[in-house]
Every structure is written in C-alpha cells, then in structure tokens.
Design a protein around this motif. Structure first.
Motif, short mmCIF file in Angstrom:
data_model
loop_
_atom_site.label_atom_id
_atom_site.label_comp_id
_atom_site.label_asym_id
_atom_site.label_seq_id
_atom_site.Cartn_x
_atom_site.Cartn_y
_atom_site.Cartn_z
N LEU A 122 0.86 -1.21 -0.37
CA LEU A 122 -0.05 0.02 -0.04
C LEU A 122 0.78 1.31 0.00
CD1 LEU A 122 -2.56 -0.97 2.51
CD2 LEU A 122 -3.23 -0.93 0.13
N LEU A 123 2.09 1.22 0.49
CA LEU A 123 2.94 2.22 0.48
C LEU A 123 3.27 2.83 -0.90
CD1 LEU A 123 5.53 1.03 3.05
CD2 LEU A 123 3.85 2.93 3.51
N ASN A 124 3.13 1.74 -2.03
CA ASN A 124 3.60 2.37 -3.26
C ASN A 124 2.36 2.55 -4.05
OD1 ASN A 124 6.22 1.89 -2.76
ND2 ASN A 124 5.97 -0.42 -2.75
N ALA A 125 1.10 2.03 -3.94
CA ALA A 125 -0.09 2.15 -4.96
C ALA A 125 -1.09 1.76 -4.32
CB ALA A 125 0.27 1.61 -6.23
N ALA A 126 -2.32 2.26 -4.68
CA ALA A 126 -3.67 1.62 -4.23
C ALA A 126 -3.87 0.50 -4.87
CB ALA A 126 -4.76 2.72 -4.30
N PRO A 127 -4.41 -0.48 -4.07
CA PRO A 127 -4.53 -1.65 -4.89
C PRO A 127 -5.97 -1.72 -5.54
CG PRO A 127 -5.35 -1.91 -2.28
CD PRO A 127 -4.70 -0.62 -2.57
N ALA A 128 -6.10 -2.85 -6.42
CA ALA A 128 -7.36 -2.97 -6.83
C ALA A 128 -8.50 -3.18 -5.96
CB ALA A 128 -7.31 -4.20 -7.78
N ASN A 129 -9.55 -2.78 -6.28
CA ASN A 129 -10.83 -2.95 -5.33
C ASN A 129 -11.16 -4.37 -5.04
OD1 ASN A 129 -13.30 -2.47 -3.93
ND2 ASN A 129 -14.48 -2.29 -5.61
N THR A 130 -11.32 -4.57 -3.74
CA THR A 130 -11.36 -5.96 -3.07
C THR A 130 -12.72 -6.10 -2.58
OG1 THR A 130 -10.86 -5.32 -0.99
CG2 THR A 130 -8.85 -6.02 -2.69
N VAL A 183 -14.43 5.69 0.70
CA VAL A 183 -15.00 6.32 1.68
C VAL A 183 -15.42 7.40 1.77
CG1 VAL A 183 -14.40 6.64 4.07
CG2 VAL A 183 -14.09 4.41 3.28
N TRP A 184 -14.48 8.54 1.42
CA TRP A 184 -14.74 9.97 1.36
C TRP A 184 -15.58 10.59 0.27
CZ3 TRP A 184 -13.17 10.68 6.04
CH2 TRP A 184 -11.98 10.20 6.58
N SER A 185 -16.04 9.38 -0.72
CA SER A 185 -16.95 9.74 -1.65
C SER A 185 -18.30 9.40 -1.26
CB SER A 185 -16.54 9.14 -2.94
OG SER A 185 -15.06 9.87 -3.41
N ARG A 186 -18.38 8.57 -0.28
CA ARG A 186 -19.75 8.26 0.16
C ARG A 186 -20.65 9.10 0.93
NH1 ARG A 186 -17.49 2.43 2.78
NH2 ARG A 186 -16.29 2.18 0.99
N ASN A 187 -21.85 9.20 0.72
CA ASN A 187 -22.64 10.46 1.09
C ASN A 187 -24.00 9.94 1.62
OD1 ASN A 187 -24.03 10.57 -1.27
ND2 ASN A 187 -22.51 11.67 -2.11
N GLU A 188 -25.07 10.79 1.85
CA GLU A 188 -26.22 10.26 2.36
C GLU A 188 -27.05 9.61 1.09
OE1 GLU A 188 -28.33 13.33 4.19
OE2 GLU A 188 -26.90 13.17 5.99
N ARG A 189 -26.81 10.02 0.09
CA ARG A 189 -27.48 9.45 -1.28
C ARG A 189 -27.06 7.97 -1.54
NH1 ARG A 189 -26.32 14.49 -2.57
NH2 ARG A 189 -24.52 14.02 -3.85
N GLU A 198 -5.73 22.18 5.82
CA GLU A 198 -6.31 21.83 4.63
C GLU A 198 -5.45 20.98 3.79
OE1 GLU A 198 -4.82 26.09 2.47
OE2 GLU A 198 -7.06 25.73 3.07
N ASN A 199 -4.13 20.98 4.01
CA ASN A 199 -3.38 20.13 3.41
C ASN A 199 -3.05 18.81 3.86
OD1 ASN A 199 -2.81 22.33 1.17
ND2 ASN A 199 -1.43 23.33 2.40
N VAL A 200 -3.85 18.35 4.82
CA VAL A 200 -3.62 17.10 5.63
C VAL A 200 -3.54 16.08 4.65
CG1 VAL A 200 -5.99 16.78 6.17
CG2 VAL A 200 -4.22 15.63 7.47
N ALA A 201 -2.44 14.96 4.58
CA ALA A 201 -2.32 13.88 4.06
C ALA A 201 -3.56 12.57 4.71
CB ALA A 201 -1.06 13.42 3.71
N LEU A 202 -4.79 12.62 4.17
CA LEU A 202 -5.64 11.83 4.86
C LEU A 202 -5.84 10.56 4.23
CD1 LEU A 202 -7.51 11.86 7.42
CD2 LEU A 202 -9.26 13.00 5.85
N ARG A 203 -5.83 9.38 4.79
CA ARG A 203 -6.10 8.27 4.28
C ARG A 203 -7.15 7.44 5.18
NH1 ARG A 203 -3.19 10.72 1.65
NH2 ARG A 203 -1.22 10.15 0.86
N ALA A 204 -8.26 6.61 4.28
CA ALA A 204 -9.30 6.11 5.00
C ALA A 204 -8.98 4.52 4.49
CB ALA A 204 -10.55 6.48 4.36
N GLU A 235 -7.55 7.29 -3.10
CA GLU A 235 -8.77 7.80 -3.93
C GLU A 235 -8.11 9.10 -4.39
OE1 GLU A 235 -12.34 9.54 -2.19
OE2 GLU A 235 -11.97 8.24 -0.36
N ALA A 236 -8.97 9.67 -5.26
CA ALA A 236 -8.62 10.94 -5.90
C ALA A 236 -8.55 12.16 -4.95
CB ALA A 236 -9.38 11.21 -6.92
N LYS A 237 -9.55 12.20 -3.91
CA LYS A 237 -9.65 13.11 -2.94
C LYS A 237 -8.36 13.30 -2.12
CE LYS A 237 -13.65 14.21 -1.41
NZ LYS A 237 -14.69 14.25 -0.35
#
Length: 391
Positions: free
Chosen positions: A26-34, A222-228, A319-325, A359-361
C-alpha cells in the motif's frame, strides 16, 4: 517512571493478503478494489489463506468460528514477526488484550425460527420453546467472545495475563490504550494486542442493515460516500501487534518498527458538532511535533453523516493534511479496525514513507514520515486518536 512503548511484531490478515509484505504494498500504490457482493451489500472478504500454517491441529480449527481462526492466525503472524514464537520463557511473560465481538449465530436455526413465527398461534410460547430446544449449551459457549484469547493461548502458548474487551470500534482503541499504559508505567514489559472480524456474516449484516448503515453496489471510496449513496463495506480482518518497552526490546535485539506514543479516547453523543468537538479535545492532548507534516490514517467507515464530519474536522486542522481512509481498501472491521490501522501506521513509519492515496480526494505525501495520527470514530459511539512516531 515512563517507558517508551514500541511495536516489535505485526500480524495482518485481510482482503489485501496476509503478512507484512502484502500490506506494505500500500505504500507504493492503491490496490485494486477488493469489495465483492455478499447478498445485497458489499464486503471485503478474507483473502485465500491456509490456516494450517498457524493453526496446525485440525481439531483446534474445527472448534473455532471463522472470526476466531482469523484472529488466531493473525496473532501467530505477529508473534513470528516479533521473533518470540515458540519462546516459552517470553510467551509466559507476554500479556494479552483482545478486542472481540460476539460469536457467530446458527443461521439455519435462526431462519427456521423466523419462518415458524409467521404461522405460530402463540408467538411468545413458540419462541420460548424453540430457543430452549434448538440452542444447545455447547452452541452458546462457542459464541463467548473471550474464546479468541483462549484459543491464542492454546495454539501459540501465550500464557501471561489475559483480558478481553467488547464494544465494537472503541474496544480496539481501549485495548491498545490499556496495554500501552501498562507498559509505559512499568506494569508490563511485553504484550500482544489486537482483534479479528469476519464480515461474511448474515446475522451482523441484518443488524446493520436495519439502521441503513451498509454500502450497496456500486462501490464508492470512503470519502466519496454520502447520504445518497454511502454506508459501511464490512471487511474481514485480523490484526495483532506485539508491544514492548524499548529497554526490553533492545535487550533481546528485537526489530523495532515504530513507537506508540499516545492513545486518547472519548465518548460523546452524535448530535451536530459534538463529534468534531470531541476530536478537537483529543487532538489538543497529542504531543505532536509541529515541524513534521501531518499524516492521518483514518478508520472512517463511510456511514453518513459522521464520515463527512470527520473529514471536515481534519480539513479544519490542516487543509493540506494527508488523510487516508483504510476502509476504502480493506473495509470496516469494527473491533479489529484500530489495531489494523495502527499496524499499517507502524509499517509506514518503519519505511519512513506514507501510503499512496487510496482515492482521488486524498492528497499525496512526499516528505519523510516521522509521525502518524490514527483516527477512529465509532459508527455509533466513541472516538479515539493514537499517535505513532518513528522509533
């Protein structure tokens, strides 16, 4: 007296694979969706694993439920990584704190009872009779949460003191907090801490579906999920860590991966603004090094509105925090989520490199890594922040 508490062993088992190497990718690249469908919802199922490698006796495996096998296996990996597997002298001094949920139900019995209730004349009497006759005492005993710790002792010979905490996400945080505090204050020198979760359980899926907490297709980070379109994608995982005082680890020549500096917890209602205030209070207690850039590994689960509230809090801090879910790549594993995230943070600090965006965000982080905050907000109650630093 205050002793440094360091991480010398990591055992990980999840949808991403088993062991340190699989998760360090995970340090090098995000994996394929499991994530995969399980009924009407998405889960991150356990990778293919040969349980014989850590639980050699088939009889031991047969009397364990799936979540117990996952936990015992991950605990064995952690003991191997720490170099204490099979060392009876050290294992007899190794304290153990396990974060565990309830046992797995007999789905066939449940389905039969529910079906019969629909036509029963006296539903109360029918239910009492079925529960008395169909739920055997041995079945109930197999569901006890503290059997995970017992099986770890039986299979791996960990025979120091043993504690089991229950309480979903925050029992994992409190397990870490308690062992860290005991070692820091000289009440213990070495311990094993962690938890396990099996996502492929229809009984749990039913519980969380009643509260509209689960994610259905299509998958969303995760960060792209919402009430809809949001909710938790549960993830099967086992995560255990070996914690030691620095002196104890150095004397035996252990490989020190990271330092667990602080674990702070709180519990608030989820009225508007209260969770952010709780996180703010916990954040102010952390002994951060301001010159080091902020990296946060979050246990955010994807359920609305708390996931958005947590993201907004970290954006307000920096606002520049490196945040990972981690839920994006491995799902939400409840009791095991905080130990899982702390194990990943330790791997990152050992490599002095933060994880690639999941993810892109999420923003990139290209500096040398010196500290990581692990953030864990329970889906219903409880907040915890853990500070890990380069050893």
């Amino acid at each position: 007296m205050k002793h440094d508490v360091v991480i010398t062993g990591i055992g990980l088992l999840s949808s991403l694979g088993e062991g340190v190497e699989a998760h360090a990718e995970l340090l090098n690249a995000a994996p394929a969706n499991t994530a995969q469908p399980h009924g009407p919802f998405l889960i991150h199922p356990l990778c293919d694993v040969d349980f014989d490698r850590q639980i050699p006796k088939k009889g031991d495996q047969r009397q364990m439920e799936a979540w117990q096998r996952i936990g015992v296996y991950a605990a064995g990996l952690a003991l191997d990584d720490a170099g204490i597997k099979g060392n009876n002298d050290l294992l007899s001094q190794t304290h153990m704190i396990v974060a565990a949920g309830g046992g797995e139900r007999d789905e066939a019995v449940d389905a039969s009872v529910l079906e019969g209730l629909q036509t029963a004349d006296n539903k109360g009497a029918y239910l009492n009779e079925r529960l008395m006759n169909d739920l055997r005492p041995t079945l109930f005993l197999a569901q006890l949460s503290n059997l995970l710790a017992g099986n770890i002792s039986i299979v791996h010979g960990v025979t120091g003191t043993s504690r089991t905490f229950m309480g979903e996400e925050l029992c994992g945080v409190d397990a870490l907090r308690t062992l860290q505090a005991r070692i820091a204050h000289g009440q213990a020198e070495i311990g094993l801490v962690g938890g396990a979760f099996n996502a492929a359980r229809k009984d749990l899926m039913l519980n969380y579906a009643f509260e509209d907490l689960l994610l259905s297709a299509p998958f969303a980070p995760v960060w792209s999920r919402n009430e809809r379109h949001g909710g938790m994608a549960m993830g099967s995982a086992g995560a255990f860590l070996v914690l030691e005082s620095r002196d104890h680890a150095e004397k035996r020549g252990a490989n020190i991966r990271a330092k667990l500096t602080q674990v702070e917890t709180d519990r608030c209602s989820r009225n508007v603004g209260e969770m952010e205030n709780s996180l703010k209070s916990l954040f102010e207690k952390l002994a951060l090094q301001p010159e080091k850039n902020l990296a946060v590994l979050s246990c955010a689960n994807g359920a609305a509105p708390i996931t958005e509230q947590e993201e907004n809090f970290w954006q307000s801090v920096d606002e520049n925090v490196a945040l990972r879910a981690i839920g994006t790549v491995a799902g939400h594993s409840f009791e095991a989520q905080a130990p899982f995230a702390c194990a990943l943070a330790a791997l990152a600090l050992d490599a002095q490199k933060f994880f690639a965006p999941f993810e892109a965000k999420e923003k990139t982080f290209s500096q040398n890594l010196g500290q990581v905050i692990v953030s864990c907000c329970g889906h219903w109650r409880g907040e915890g922040l853990m500070l890990l630093e380069k050893a």
